[in-house]
Enzyme design. Sequence first.
Site, PDB file in Angstrom:
ATOM      1  N   CYS A  76       0.843  -1.216  -0.034  1.00 49.84           N
ATOM      2  CA  CYS A  76      -0.023  -0.056  -0.180  1.00 49.84           C
ATOM      3  C   CYS A  76       0.909   1.414   0.197  1.00 49.84           C
ATOM      4  O   CYS A  76       2.020   1.279   0.647  1.00 49.84           O
ATOM      5  CB  CYS A  76      -0.835  -0.070   1.260  1.00 49.84           C
ATOM      6  N   HIS A  77       0.368   2.110  -0.699  1.00 46.13           N
ATOM      7  CA  HIS A  77       1.142   3.388  -0.736  1.00 46.13           C
ATOM      8  C   HIS A  77       0.798   4.294   0.526  1.00 46.13           C
ATOM      9  O   HIS A  77      -0.523   4.397   0.966  1.00 46.13           O
ATOM     10  CB  HIS A  77       0.509   4.298  -1.885  1.00 46.13           C
ATOM     11  N   MET A 111      -7.941  -0.016   1.176  1.00 47.17           N
ATOM     12  CA  MET A 111      -7.556  -0.380   2.071  1.00 47.17           C
ATOM     13  C   MET A 111      -7.376   0.306   3.492  1.00 47.17           C
ATOM     14  O   MET A 111      -7.461  -0.647   4.698  1.00 47.17           O
ATOM     15  CB  MET A 111      -6.016  -0.911   1.935  1.00 47.17           C
ATOM     16  N   GLU A 112      -7.513   1.483   3.241  1.00 48.12           N
ATOM     17  CA  GLU A 112      -7.352   2.226   4.472  1.00 48.12           C
ATOM     18  C   GLU A 112      -8.869   2.267   5.425  1.00 48.12           C
ATOM     19  O   GLU A 112      -8.819   1.948   6.533  1.00 48.12           O
ATOM     20  CB  GLU A 112      -7.133   3.558   4.315  1.00 48.12           C
ATOM     21  N   ASP A 126     -10.406  -6.623  21.972  1.00 42.47           N
ATOM     22  CA  ASP A 126      -9.556  -6.461  23.173  1.00 42.47           C
ATOM     23  C   ASP A 126     -10.069  -5.870  24.420  1.00 42.47           C
ATOM     24  O   ASP A 126      -9.805  -6.318  25.652  1.00 42.47           O
ATOM     25  CB  ASP A 126      -8.495  -5.733  22.735  1.00 42.47           C
TER      26      ASP A 126
END
Length: 156
Positions: A76-77, A111-112, A126
């Site tokens: 990824c950039h 993707m972000e 969590d």
Amino acid sequence: MTRLTHIDDQGRARMVDVSDKAETVREAIAVGFVRMTPETLALAITGAGRKGDVRAVAEIAGVMAAKKTADLIPLCHPLALSKVEVSVEVAEGGLAVMARVKLKGQTGVEMEALTAVSVACLTIYDMLKAAEKGMVIETVRLVEKTGGKSGAWRAE
């Protein structure tokens, strides 16, 4: 047959060269869901979990994750994001997560958005795992993207 852009002619992984691509406004929306028992959901809603306000922390974690996507996903950039919005909402059976990411640039932000949702879901797990280890993270997916050469796309 569709060609994979991250694989060169010799079959090696490579980062795509975007230098010749037009700069356009690009936006992506991703969603996910953390399924849990009603008792665990009540802890998330009231903020009575041992680690604090689950929803607020997960939203911030998602924003931070979107900004770190290039460090986590090898090809990824690194991007100068102009907007990252993450929301965690109460839904039947758990918490629904949504991320909207935007920029004006030469490559998309799918993707972000997916990374933001994934990390927000992991953060929810969590923070509540002391109450329930059997929570299920599910349905993490891209639901919409706009901009770029391929144009708009929306999940059916």
